[in-house]
Design an enzyme around this catalytic site. Structure first.
Site, PDB file in Angstrom:
ATOM      1  N   HIS A 268       0.816  -1.167   0.010  1.00 36.64           N
ATOM      2  CA  HIS A 268      -0.043  -0.235  -0.018  1.00 36.64           C
ATOM      3  C   HIS A 268       0.686   1.216   0.056  1.00 36.64           C
ATOM      4  CE1 HIS A 268      -2.898   3.064   2.276  1.00 36.64           C
ATOM      5  NE2 HIS A 268      -3.412   2.828   0.965  1.00 36.64           N
TER       6      HIS A 268
ATOM      7  N   HIS B 222      -7.289   8.024  -4.386  1.00 35.38           N
ATOM      8  CA  HIS B 222      -8.105   6.735  -4.422  1.00 35.38           C
ATOM      9  C   HIS B 222      -9.237   7.019  -5.362  1.00 35.38           C
ATOM     10  CE1 HIS B 222      -6.212   6.266  -0.508  1.00 35.38           C
ATOM     11  NE2 HIS B 222      -6.254   5.007  -0.877  1.00 35.38           N
TER      12      HIS B 222
ATOM     13  N   ARG C 294     -15.440  15.064  21.377  1.00 32.26           N
ATOM     14  CA  ARG C 294     -15.666  14.956  22.807  1.00 32.26           C
ATOM     15  C   ARG C 294     -17.090  15.583  23.162  1.00 32.26           C
ATOM     16  NH1 ARG C 294     -16.490  13.784  27.573  1.00 32.26           N
ATOM     17  NH2 ARG C 294     -15.363  14.220  29.307  1.00 32.26           N
TER      18      ARG C 294
ATOM     19  N   CYS D   4      -8.334  18.695  24.046  1.00 31.21           N
ATOM     20  CA  CYS D   4      -8.981  18.231  24.947  1.00 31.21           C
ATOM     21  C   CYS D   4      -8.131  18.067  26.188  1.00 31.21           C
ATOM     22  CB  CYS D   4      -9.647  16.754  24.777  1.00 31.21           C
ATOM     23  SG  CYS D   4     -10.619  16.188  26.500  1.00 31.21           S
TER      24      CYS D   4
ATOM     25  N   TYR E   7     -12.005  19.852  34.825  1.00 29.74           N
ATOM     26  CA  TYR E   7     -11.164  20.601  33.820  1.00 29.74           C
ATOM     27  C   TYR E   7     -10.343  21.608  35.037  1.00 29.74           C
ATOM     28  CZ  TYR E   7     -13.926  18.630  30.162  1.00 29.74           C
ATOM     29  OH  TYR E   7     -14.335  17.534  29.217  1.00 29.74           O
TER      30      TYR E   7
END
Lengths: 541, 541
Positions: free
Chosen positions: B115, B140, B213, B260, B397
């Site tokens: 490939h 492709h 998320r 994140c 957080y």
């Protein structure tokens, strides 16, 4: 808050040195009614506790003074004469520790351990005069201090003592006198740092102890004839006298820490040799600066609020090399013009005019940025699409990978240092100290560049295996404008006969942290040395 | 530049995937006429080299195609039928590697090593459909690719294949379909990251692969009835339709990386368990966002340019928990109003409308800040003297010391994460890979919060003992507005039969660096995991 430690039994307690200023009470995480991230240590509002300690200290010192004064009454009334050089030979317990005050010579060897401020502080004056240190700590001005000292008198200075004549051939002959407490890394040009023992004793570093980083001889400036030249747009030139700078622009005051890029270089040079002055942890200090805002002066000169990001404001100092090339540096235009970056053309430092070593009569102060851009003895300001052509902007004060050496370095590939990374160090105890068992108070400073506030300092006494959260003292600054360091402390129990490796690491409000070790940030110039600070001490058995 | 590697002898070379966009030529440190901090690696302007490689690739693939097409002519004309589930069992060389295209089933086991994009890329589709991957890489679509594939056909899908019916009781039943290439960390709510193999292949992450998320089910929003509510000063309320948001305010475009807080949490949980989704290195992606500036909307609503540092702009999403509490977060007022902070109310992502998983029809994008503040499916904006009361602002957080555990944590003691610290990771090769001897190309990403530009990435292949400087690709951003990651690569010689520990660490333009190790930054929630990234691989003997 910095006084919240147990009173050692075997020390006389005089009134302690003043606390760091707490101009705002909004930073309340050191009080009992507010969150305490460390969880440890006693609480209590600062002022009442301080008052109680002051009273206790006065009582203890009074009793001790009475006992010793009775003993001193038997001392002989006449004394031998010594030169300052002879006094200077008495700097350790082995040769006895002598100090002078006025024309009197004292052997304070037996008092060192009794010194209320700690033995490390009085030892800073060993072999020399007390006055420069007492000038920093007003408590020594009280009459009972001199009375206490009198019992240790052993001699007087010879009446023909005079300072040595300066050498007229020496370009540094006109440099100002300096405080003897400074740790000198280079005499010519003068580069010196405050002793670590005093570094975190006060939130504002006394001017006399503020670290000094000179690249060239100190210019002698006659303030009446001083002119600051600002090259305005369109070929117009502004020429400002000191009075005009003071009177035409609003006075702006900023409390800001300045740090040399080479602070803590000595740790880096222990990994591999680097080029540069061997700074310990003291190439950092904090002052309250007063002056005109650079922004106001540039707007007055006709520059616009915004001018694209590729422009720079360049500074030249009155200090010049033998070929006439001045010290120079630049900062981005956006920072210079920003209404919140607080860049000053400062003429005041801690409420007095700038000392000669710190740029008299006018210096730049760029908060949050490496000290090298805060050009002293400022003579000229220009605006340019390129950074300052100065050696110190182009070919110094830049960071490189540890794989870059003097054969491969290309200064064009790295940006000039502006904002500095997060930093911290332990100022107390000192490396190699033998500390008493029981409770150990660890103290230090922490700071980050770019106005990023230090939000936490982690401290370990086992080399980084386990951590504690230190208590922070300092002002709560507006977001993005935390220009001043935070002082911190932590009290931990320590066991007799053990060895401790004290480690500190700080976190700023972008949650940037310090790297664990020095080798991976090593660079050939030894700048940006901000790995965890490590101090090994032993606990007395 | 990303193609500057030796062409492996045993691989067919098709045209490579597109390069990261170089919108500006001012970042020239990857060309031969400009400084190259690494000193190593070949130079060459990007475009001519790319053209040469494209030609070379086409020639190689043509010869290979001819040889294989002759072989395929002998294959039988009719095929057995399989279900998708049956195809899905063929995911490794042992069970053979099957893929589908349209209704055809192919056994590509023997093609994997051939490939052109590398075996790791084709394996992402093992057991499933090729189309979602081909859609990302336009190469492709060329006819010879299908011709090449045809020789591997082994069957066809059963005609009665249909997707399973959603469960109406499931609050997540209305979630959108997702790309099969995503690595799913949680299905409900959906949390997934792009495979590391694809992460740094493109400067802009394709929307289908952008890390997702979600905290709650994806809201189904009818764009015609969508209204954004902005609570203005003095009790006035602004209600904006999607068309009004598009037409009343100038469209502003920003290329920004979102990350994140939990990115790389899996490394932290290997030190000690943490609470949170086990993100690998892919909870970070980059897109070109388009929308109205939050600043413009707030000024339109009547808010002033400045309002003191203690005010906040709060966001609520349309995603809500069963009790009706919406996802929420806030940012400081100063950032929201800043003309240079580029905070968007975005309705476009990489030139198309927002995908449902990324906040359709409107989300906040706060460049340089933790992803959690870029609230999706935005329904309401308020201005408040306090931060958002949301759980995710107050009790999640945030970063803590490694000494804080679930018994001692007090969320009030730490600031809500806003700007993130400097970060980097190796995306290629992957941990455990056996790489060919000769030259190894290491690739990865680097980014820092607060608009701080990445100025250097150091890469080691010996665990951090020695370092090399990687070549950086990316745009030169205005100072303080480097919102997008830098992709980097380094080609190093590697010796057959050796083991390598690849390490990377980045430096931003405040010269902040990443910490060496994970344990000292461990925290109970597993956020802010930005230690050096380490990847162990072996070199084939």
């Amino acid at each position: 808050m910095l006084m919240l430690r147990a009173v050692p039994r075997r020390r006389v307690r005089l009134p302690p040195p003043p606390l760091p200023p707490h101009r705002s009470s909004s930073r309340t995480d050191i009080g009992p009614g507010a969150p305490n991230p460390g969880g440890g240590g006693g609480g209590g509002r600062v002022v009442p506790v301080l008052a109680a300690l002051l009273g206790l200290g006065a009582a203890l010192s009074y009793g001790e003074r009475r006992r010793r004064a009775a003993h001193a009454a038997a001392a002989p009334p006449s004394y031998p004469r010594y030169t300052r050089e002879e006094v200077g030979r008495h700097r350790s317990p082995k040769e006895r520790i002598w100090v002078t005050h006025g024309t009197d010579v004292f052997d304070v060897t037996d008092f060192v351990e009794l010194h209320p401020g700690g033995p490390d502080k009085i030892l800073l004056a060993a072999g020399g005069a007390l006055e420069p240190f007492w000038a920093l700590y007003a408590v020594h001005g009280e009459p009972h201090v001199l009375e206490l000292l009198r019992q240790y008198k052993v001699g007087e200075l010879s009446p023909d003592e005079a300072p040595p004549a300066p050498n007229a051939q020496d370009p540094f002959a006109g440099d100002p006198p300096r405080h003897p407490g400074l740790r000198v890394n280079s005499q010519k040009p003068f580069n010196a740092e405050p002793p670590a023992e005093l570094l975190a004793e006060r939130f504002l570093t006394p001017n006399e102890l503020f670290f000094t980083r000179n690249h060239l001889p100190v210019p002698a400036v006659e303030p009446g004839s001083y002119r600051l030249r600002v090259d305005g747009p369109g070929g117009r030139t502004l020429s400002l006298s000191l009075d005009e700078l003071r009177n035409r622009f609003p006075k702006h005051e900023v409390t800001a820490t300045l740090q040399c890029a080479g602070n803590r270089r000595s740790e880096m040079s222990r990994v591999r040799p680097v080029k540069g002055l061997s700074w310990d942890i003291g190439a950092i200090s904090t002052a309250r600066w007063g002056g005109a805002r650079l922004r106001d002066v540039l707007l007055h000169a006709g520059f616009p609020e915004e001018r694209g990001d590729e422009w720079h404001v360049c500074f030249e100092g009155l200090d010049a090399d033998p070929g006439g090339a001045p010290y120079g540096a630049s900062i981005p235009y956006g920072r210079a013009l920003s209404p919140v970056a607080d860049v000053l053309l400062a003429y005041e430092m801690n409420g007095t005019e700038l000392p000669r070593d710190h740029g008299f009569p006018v210096r730049v102060v760029v908060p949050g940025v490496v000290g090298a851009r805060s050009v002293k003895w400022l003579r000229r300001v220009t605006v340019s699409p390129a950074e300052s052509p100065s050696h110190w902007q182009q070919n110094d004060y830049k960071g490189f990978s540890p794989c870059v050496d003097w054969d491969t370095v290309d200064y064009r590939t790295a940006p000039a240092i502006q904002e500095l990374p997060v930093q911290s160090a332990v100022t107390q105890p000192r490396p190699g100290a033998a500390v008493p068992p029981g409770e150990l108070t660890v103290k230090g400073y922490a700071w980050s560049g770019g106005g990023r506030e230090v939000v936490r300092v982690d401290v370990s006494v086992d080399g980084g295996r386990t951590w504690n959260v230190a208590r922070l003292a300092g002002d709560k600054a507006p977001l993005g404008r935390a220009w001043a360091w935070a002082l911190w402390e932590l009290t931990v129990p320590v066991t007799a006969g053990t060895e401790l490796e004290i480690v500190c690491k700080a976190v700023d409000n972008s949650y940037n942290v310090q790297p664990d070790s020095v080798a991976p940030i090593w660079n050939l110039r030894g700048v940006l040395s901000n790995a965890w600070h490590r101090v090994r001490v032993s606990v007395q058995g």
